[in-house]
Scaffold this active site. Structure first.
Site, PDB file in Angstrom:
ATOM      1  N   ASP A 107      16.410  14.243  -9.595  1.00  7.87           N
ATOM      2  CA  ASP A 107      15.464  13.370 -10.450  1.00  7.87           C
ATOM      3  C   ASP A 107      15.972  14.020 -11.926  1.00  7.87           C
ATOM      4  OD1 ASP A 107      14.093  12.463  -8.515  1.00  7.87           O
ATOM      5  OD2 ASP A 107      12.331  13.549  -8.718  1.00  7.87           O
ATOM      6  N   CYS A 121      -2.093  -9.706   5.889  1.00  5.26           N
ATOM      7  CA  CYS A 121      -3.425  -9.089   6.388  1.00  5.26           C
ATOM      8  C   CYS A 121      -4.573  -9.556   5.784  1.00  5.26           C
ATOM      9  CB  CYS A 121      -3.294  -7.871   6.989  1.00  5.26           C
ATOM     10  SG  CYS A 121      -4.168  -7.035   7.930  1.00  5.26           S
ATOM     11  N   TYR A 122      -5.196  -8.583   5.175  1.00  7.45           N
ATOM     12  CA  TYR A 122      -6.583  -8.628   4.246  1.00  7.45           C
ATOM     13  C   TYR A 122      -6.074  -9.701   3.176  1.00  7.45           C
ATOM     14  CZ  TYR A 122     -10.182  -7.743   1.051  1.00  7.45           C
ATOM     15  OH  TYR A 122     -11.381  -7.893   0.201  1.00  7.45           O
ATOM     16  N   HIS A 154       2.371  -7.490   9.382  1.00  9.96           N
ATOM     17  CA  HIS A 154       2.857  -6.769   8.427  1.00  9.96           C
ATOM     18  C   HIS A 154       4.413  -7.009   8.493  1.00  9.96           C
ATOM     19  CE1 HIS A 154      -0.792  -4.708   6.843  1.00  9.96           C
ATOM     20  NE2 HIS A 154      -1.139  -4.961   8.015  1.00  9.96           N
ATOM     21  N   LYS A 162      12.002   7.139  -5.226  1.00 11.84           N
ATOM     22  CA  LYS A 162      13.166   8.115  -5.140  1.00 11.84           C
ATOM     23  C   LYS A 162      14.501   7.570  -4.526  1.00 11.84           C
ATOM     24  CE  LYS A 162      13.752  12.625  -4.944  1.00 11.84           C
ATOM     25  NZ  LYS A 162      13.173  13.779  -5.596  1.00 11.84           N
ATOM     26  N   GLU A 181       6.313  -6.103   6.151  1.00 13.82           N
ATOM     27  CA  GLU A 181       6.987  -5.062   5.227  1.00 13.82           C
ATOM     28  C   GLU A 181       7.369  -3.647   6.187  1.00 13.82           C
ATOM     29  OE1 GLU A 181       3.783  -5.881   5.331  1.00 13.82           O
ATOM     30  OE2 GLU A 181       2.427  -4.377   4.955  1.00 13.82           O
ATOM     31  N   GLY A 236      -5.466  -4.173   3.306  1.00 11.74           N
ATOM     32  CA  GLY A 236      -6.505  -3.408   2.769  1.00 11.74           C
ATOM     33  C   GLY A 236      -7.397  -3.178   4.020  1.00 11.74           C
TER      34      GLY A 236
END
Ligand code: XMP
Length: 528
Positions: free
Chosen positions: A236, A90-91, A178, A384, A180, A63
């Site tokens: 979609d 992190c945060y 991070h 998506k 991710e 964050g």
């Protein structure tokens, strides 16, 4: 906030508690890539709500705040005592440290942004198979000064003594980097260690299980009532049509409103494909004249968009009355829309929830919620790329699943200025050649969008000894991850040459082709 999960629905195995990180969605996606179902929740979610969801693990996101600021977003402290494994990123790690009695301070001259090798001090489950000195992605201006009780460091970098920490007894872990982001070399390995080895999650969530679980939920929700779906032919609405048809058969009625701004042969393809091949009822509404008449004399882009959007809703209302009554309206709402409207993000200064960026343009197929229907939105927990996988599993061909995004107002916003049938026909032919050549060159799936734009000016040319005075076509090809930022695609010269040759030779009224070499920002992908 735990946004309305039905009892019958799958509960998330891992919760991502959002502290305003731009990466919270990305964390959820990585975990889902490991076939584990995860959801993003606000940091204000209470302990009781979390207990109700009964997750196997919690990740505290990064964050923009500093944990020692007065309005820094916090979570309930009892969360650390639930016995549920927690990974702070992190945060999220710094918050856990501070809330559990440790100390976090500004990193002084030791802030780290970008790549940094980590040095492993203590092998444990979280770092299993993570190589020593592997490069991880850092982005922090604070660091841990003192660890809480029972924590020890498991990795450091040149600048940070606490790059990864653990309290193995209570299954609490933290990483300063991070994992991710794709630039973190063993980031996905670390995430998989957390979800499989520490949280004991099963790899049990994929497109097929999603379909199997969604069908009875849809059947229960809808009962024997009729459902209306505005089909556009995009991935979609097409996936939604297939899923609903499998669940409720002919109770589903798809309405395809042809406003006349589709690409060459697309309306015919759609009707053939859904109706004839898969016996999905599609009501074809030919509104071509109506839309083009409304656009007479209009050249302002925003006005064009507005007119098309309003007219779409009018036609939809009229036709649904004629075909109905319908109790339900199916919408292809996706998870990023849900996250945005739920506002799990937080203002770092006030600690208030804030809504994150909302797309400035809205889909023509996006109908207003005050229409008198109840909503069926079975894709609302999917990203998506997951919708594409579900579509593929349901039997949709690559032609639809891998289709480039196409704006709701269609070719009308790729003809700059006033739209006419003559220009539409011209652009359709040019657009068809662009796609044909890009596909033949094997580039279609590498490119985010490739299309033609018609300019409302004429230029002088010469063809067969004769002077010509005709429209130029712009070739626009971009690469992008999500359409928010984009770079122009470096198409090989021979392919550019082929496209240009074919367009000037095969499309009447075009004598020039130019290539757009603008990224986004500062340009946008579309020209209007
Ligand atoms: P821009 O031009 O803003 O486009 O860079 C970003 C992405 O959004 C698509 N786009 C639209 N999609 N309705 C849509 O459904 C619209 O009104 C609309 N306008 C732009 C565009 O094609 C690109 O993928």
């Amino acid at each position: 906030m735990v946004e309305n999960l039905e009892k019958e629905e799958r509960y998330p195995s891992v919760l991502i508690m959002d502290f305003g990180s731009q990466y919270s969605e990305l964390i959820a996606r990585r975990i889902r890539e490991a076939n584990v179902f995860s959801l993003v929740i606000s940091h204000l979610t209470s302990c009781d709500e979390i207990k109700e969801l009964n997750p196997k693990g919690i990740i505290l996101s990064g964050g923009p705040s500093s944990v020692y600021e007065s309005h820094a977003p916090l979570c309930e402290e009892e969360i650390f005592k639930l016995g549920i494994p927690i990974l702070g990123i992190c945060y999220g790690m710094q918050l856990m440290v501070r809330q559990l009695g440790g100390d976090v301070t500004p990193a002084k001259n030791k802030a780290e942004y970008g790549r940094a090798p980590i040095f492993i001090d203590n092998k444990n489950l979280l770092l299993n198979e993570v190589k020593d000195k592997s490069i991880m992605w850092m982005s922090h201006g604070d660091s841990i000064n003192q660890l809480p009780k029972n924590f020890f460091k498991i990795a450091h970098t040149d600048n940070t003594s606490h790059a990864a920490i653990a309290n193995e007894k209570e299954n609490l872990f933290g990483v300063q980097f991070h994992p991710e982001v794709v630039h973190s070399e063993f980031g996905f390995t670390l995430i998989k260690n957390f979800v499989y080895k520490i949280c004991n999650c099963q790899s049990d969530w994929n497109a097929q299980t999603f379909i199997e679980e969604s069908i009875p939920i849809i059947q229960k929700q809808v009962g024997n009532k009729k459902v209306l779906l505005a089909l556009s032919g995009g991935v979609d609405s097409s996936t939604l049509a297939f899923l609903l048809h499998r669940a409720i058969g002919d109770q589903l009625v798809c309405m395809f409103i042809d406003q006349g701004f589709m690409r060459k042969d697309e309306p015919e393809f759609l009707m053939k494909f859904f109706d004839e091949k898969f016996h999905i009822k599609v009501e074809y509404i030919n509104s071509r004249k109506r839309f083009i008449n409304k656009l007479k004399g209009v050249s302002d882009p925003e006005q064009k968009r507005k007119i098309i959007g309003t007219e779409f809703i009018r036609v939809f209302e009229e036709e649904s009355k004629r075909l109905g009554p319908f109790d339900y309206l199916a919408q292809g709402t996706l998870y990023p829309d849900v996250i945005e409207s739920a506002g799990t993000n937080v203002d770092p200064k006030t600690g208030e929830r804030i809504a994150v960026k909302i797309k400035s343009h809205h889909n023509v197929g996006g109908l207003p919620k005050d229409l008198q229907f109840k909503l069926v939105e079975p894709l609302r927990k999917l990203f998506k790329d997951e919708v594409r996988k579900v579509g593929k599993s349901l039997g949709l061909p690559d032609e639809i699943v891998k289709r480039h995004p196409f704006p709701g107002p269609g070719l009308a916003i790729r003809i700059l200025g006033e739209v006419s049938n003559e220009k539409l026909n011209c652009l359709r032919d040019a657009d068809w050649i662009v796609r044909d050549e890009i596909k033949k060159a094997g580039l279609y799936n590498e490119i985010w969008q490739a299309f033609a734009v018609l300019l409302p000016v004429k230029t002088v040319g010469v063809m067969g000894d004769k002077r010509t005075y005709a429209w130029p076509i712009v070739l626009r090809c971009v690469s992008s991850e999500d359409g928010m930022t984009a770079d122009w695609s470096k198409i090989p010269d021979q392919i550019l040459e082929k496209i240009s040759n074919r367009i000037v030779n095969e499309v009447a009224q075009v004598n020039r082709v130019v290539f757009d070499i603008t990224s986004k920002p500062p340009g946008t992908i579309e020209w209007e």
